[in-house]
Enzyme design. Structure first.
Site, PDB file in Angstrom:
ATOM      1  CG  HIS A 116      -0.238   0.282   2.488  1.00  0.00           C
ATOM      2  ND1 HIS A 116       0.328  -0.412   3.281  1.00  0.00           N
ATOM      3  CD2 HIS A 116      -0.056   1.325   3.523  1.00  0.00           C
ATOM      4  CE1 HIS A 116       1.134  -0.284   4.283  1.00  0.00           C
ATOM      5  NE2 HIS A 116       0.617   1.129   4.295  1.00  0.00           N
TER       6      HIS A 116
HETATM    7  C1  UD1 Z   1      -2.457   5.474   5.780  1.00  0.00           C
HETATM    8  C2  UD1 Z   1      -1.103   5.976   6.631  1.00  0.00           C
HETATM    9  C3  UD1 Z   1      -0.004   4.923   6.191  1.00  0.00           C
HETATM   10  C4  UD1 Z   1      -0.406   3.361   6.821  1.00  0.00           C
HETATM   11  C5  UD1 Z   1      -1.768   3.138   6.204  1.00  0.00           C
HETATM   12  C6  UD1 Z   1      -2.306   1.989   6.651  1.00  0.00           C
HETATM   13  C7  UD1 Z   1      -0.336   8.373   6.618  1.00  0.00           C
HETATM   14  C8  UD1 Z   1       0.259   9.305   5.953  1.00  0.00           C
HETATM   15  N1  UD1 Z   1      -0.498   7.152   5.857  1.00  0.00           N
HETATM   16  O1  UD1 Z   1      -1.980   5.517   4.477  1.00  0.00           O
HETATM   17  O2  UD1 Z   1       1.202   5.240   7.052  1.00  0.00           O
HETATM   18  O3  UD1 Z   1       0.584   2.555   6.684  1.00  0.00           O
HETATM   19  O4  UD1 Z   1      -2.786   4.243   5.991  1.00  0.00           O
HETATM   20  O5  UD1 Z   1      -3.479   1.613   5.599  1.00  0.00           O
HETATM   21  O6  UD1 Z   1      -1.181   8.443   7.565  1.00  0.00           O
HETATM   22  N2  UD1 Z   1      -9.473   5.119   1.542  1.00  0.00           N
HETATM   23  C9  UD1 Z   1     -10.624   4.321   1.510  1.00  0.00           C
HETATM   24  N3  UD1 Z   1     -11.300   3.946   2.844  1.00  0.00           N
HETATM   25  C10 UD1 Z   1     -10.609   4.156   3.924  1.00  0.00           C
HETATM   26  C11 UD1 Z   1      -9.277   4.838   3.858  1.00  0.00           C
HETATM   27  C12 UD1 Z   1      -8.834   5.185   2.697  1.00  0.00           C
HETATM   28  O7  UD1 Z   1     -11.366   4.057   0.474  1.00  0.00           O
HETATM   29  O8  UD1 Z   1     -10.910   3.838   4.824  1.00  0.00           O
HETATM   30  C13 UD1 Z   1      -8.853   5.273   0.208  1.00  0.00           C
HETATM   31  C14 UD1 Z   1      -8.960   6.816  -0.030  1.00  0.00           C
HETATM   32  O9  UD1 Z   1      -9.300   6.845  -1.451  1.00  0.00           O
HETATM   33  C15 UD1 Z   1      -7.746   7.367   0.242  1.00  0.00           C
HETATM   34  C16 UD1 Z   1      -6.805   6.170   0.093  1.00  0.00           C
HETATM   35  O10 UD1 Z   1      -7.369   4.869   0.196  1.00  0.00           O
HETATM   36  O11 UD1 Z   1      -7.457   8.620  -0.562  1.00  0.00           O
HETATM   37  C17 UD1 Z   1      -5.374   6.200   0.762  1.00  0.00           C
HETATM   38  O12 UD1 Z   1      -5.718   6.471   2.101  1.00  0.00           O
HETATM   39  P1  UD1 Z   1      -4.909   7.356   3.106  1.00  0.00           P
HETATM   40  O13 UD1 Z   1      -5.516   7.140   4.553  1.00  0.00           O
HETATM   41  O14 UD1 Z   1      -4.786   8.789   2.458  1.00  0.00           O
HETATM   42  O15 UD1 Z   1      -3.503   6.771   3.062  1.00  0.00           O
HETATM   43  P2  UD1 Z   1      -3.178   5.127   3.273  1.00  0.00           P
HETATM   44  O16 UD1 Z   1      -2.556   4.685   1.970  1.00  0.00           O
HETATM   45  O17 UD1 Z   1      -4.203   4.213   3.792  1.00  0.00           O
END
Ligand code: UD1
Length: 373
Positions: free
Chosen positions: A218
């Site tokens: 991820h």
């Molecule tokens: C975040 C953390 C990372 C952690 C990871 C575990 C930061 C900087 N990053 O990254 O350290 O290892 O979580 O998962 O805090 N999304 C969904 N549903 C959700 C959450 C996210 O669909 O419940 C999608 C959204 O489109 C979002 C993308 O996933 O834009 C990425 O999520 P985001 O929370 O921005 O970062 P992670 O890659 O999950």
């Protein structure tokens, strides 16, 4: 709130994203014994919000419903951090905690530590001092800033102590306590032993394949770049001809696979993100785990499972020096060569790092009881 000597101190514990939940669970469980002079409230920032990324973890890990939910959702780092800053400040003014506890290195960790520090509320950082040396990782910035303004540092491995000392933190504020995530791991492994395997949706996959591997990916550096993601998936596809692979896909990775038009052969089995217990039930019996997760490097080390970390660095070097982890980068040839070496019986063995014994939460709370009294 006035805190006369001997009064119960108010703790505000922050969780925001999936890797935080397994770290707050043991603290809340230990607090639930009722033997500490603390009144604790839980804040969920809502950084992760999908049921599969959040609510199922609260259920599996038996975390009580949060006292406050900030519902910030996704956005750019600035947007997400800004929303947490504003909303968490209001909670701090309302709740008036004596201490804020933040865990890990996600945006919620960073934002809530900044808010507390500016309100002159002491901050305890659990999992302090880890450094990858790679500032292109958003988590590295979060770690550096959080540690720069925290008051108490709870550390999982010796490298964390070294970094904090080198950065000028007072030694008497640094506490090497072990790892709350490993407390949780052992607790959950015991729970799995009491759970009928048919309860798990991936039971059929496990029953069908005695030997298999588990994949997670991820990190933006791996999944936001088409060439890198296609290269890794290509290596996994080839490996899956020799070893069945199961790959629970993070939402970020899923959307990028679609956006880049990268196809995955059926023998590399993709699933939705899995609940904690179900995922643990899978990887605890894997021949190899291939991952870019931080926590999984540590959990595989604690359970003695070979782990290939698909990154160029790790902020968790103890998993390499003492554990089963190898940092192998993202070159397809190297990934394949290292995985084949494990299948040929040349996997790395290791031992469990010091103080990864299931008692970290108790050490943290005893320490806080002492320093806050
Ligand atoms: C975040 C953390 C990372 C952690 C990871 C575990 C930061 C900087 N990053 O990254 O350290 O290892 O979580 O998962 O805090 N999304 C969904 N549903 C959700 C959450 C996210 O669909 O419940 C999608 C959204 O489109 C979002 C993308 O996933 O834009 C990425 O999520 P985001 O929370 O921005 O970062 P992670 O890659 O999950």
């Amino acid at each position: 709130m006035s805190t006369s000597p001997g009064a119960r101190k108010r703790l505000l514990i922050v969780a925001g994203a999936r890797p935080n939940f397994m770290k707050v669970a043991p603290l809340l469980r230990e607090l639930g014994r009722g033997t500490y002079p603390f009144e604790a409230h839980l804040v969920h920032t809502g950084q992760h919000y999908d049921r599969a990324m959040s609510a199922v973890f609260f259920e599996d890990l038996e975390i009580p419903a949060p006292d406050y939910h900030l519902e910030v959702g996704s956005g750019s780092h600035a947007e997400q951090t800004a929303k947490i800053l504003v909303r968490f400040e209001a909670i701090c003014r309302q709740d008036r905690p004596d201490l804020v506890i933040v865990v890990g290195d996600v945006n919620s960790t960073l934002a809530c530590s900044i808010v507390a520090a500016k309100l002159n509320i002491p901050v305890a950082h659990v999992e302090a001092g880890l450094r990858s040396g790679d500032r292109t990782m958003p988590e590295e910035i979060n770690r550096i800033v959080t540690d720069a303004i925290s008051d108490y540092f709870f550390v999982t491995e010796a490298s964390g102590v070294d970094h904090l000392v080198a950065e000028g933190k007072p030694k008497e504020r640094i506490f090497f306590v072990g790892h709350v995530m490993i407390d949780n791991l052992f607790h959950q492994v015991e729970k799995i032993a009491r759970t009928p395997p048919e309860r798990f949706g991936t039971h059929a996959f496990k029953a069908r394949h005695r030997d298999y591997g588990v994949v997670t990916l991820h990190r933006p550096s791996n999944v936001d770049d088409r060439a890198v993601l296609a290269g890794i998936v290509g290596a996994l596809a080839e490996l899956s001809e020799e070893l069945p692979l199961i790959f629970p896909v993070h939402p970020r990775t899923r959307s990028n696979l679609e956006r880049f038009g990268i196809t995955v052969p059926d023998r590399l089995q993709l699933t939705q993100p899995l609940p904690y217990l179900e995922f643990l039930n899978l990887f605890k019996d894997a021949r190899v785990v291939l991952t870019d997760s931080g926590g999984l490097q540590e959990e595989t080390t604690a359970l003695g499972i070979p782990c290939l970390t698909l990154r160029d660095n790790t902020e968790r070097p103890i998993t390499v020096t003492e554990g089963t982890n190898q940092v192998v980068g993202v070159t397809p040839e190297r990934i394949l060569a290292e995985a084949r070496a494990i299948l040929a019986g040349h996997g790395k063995t290791g031992r469990r790092p010091p103080l990864w014994d299931g008692q970290a939460a108790a050490r943290i709370l005893h320490t806080l009881q002492r320093v806050l009294s």
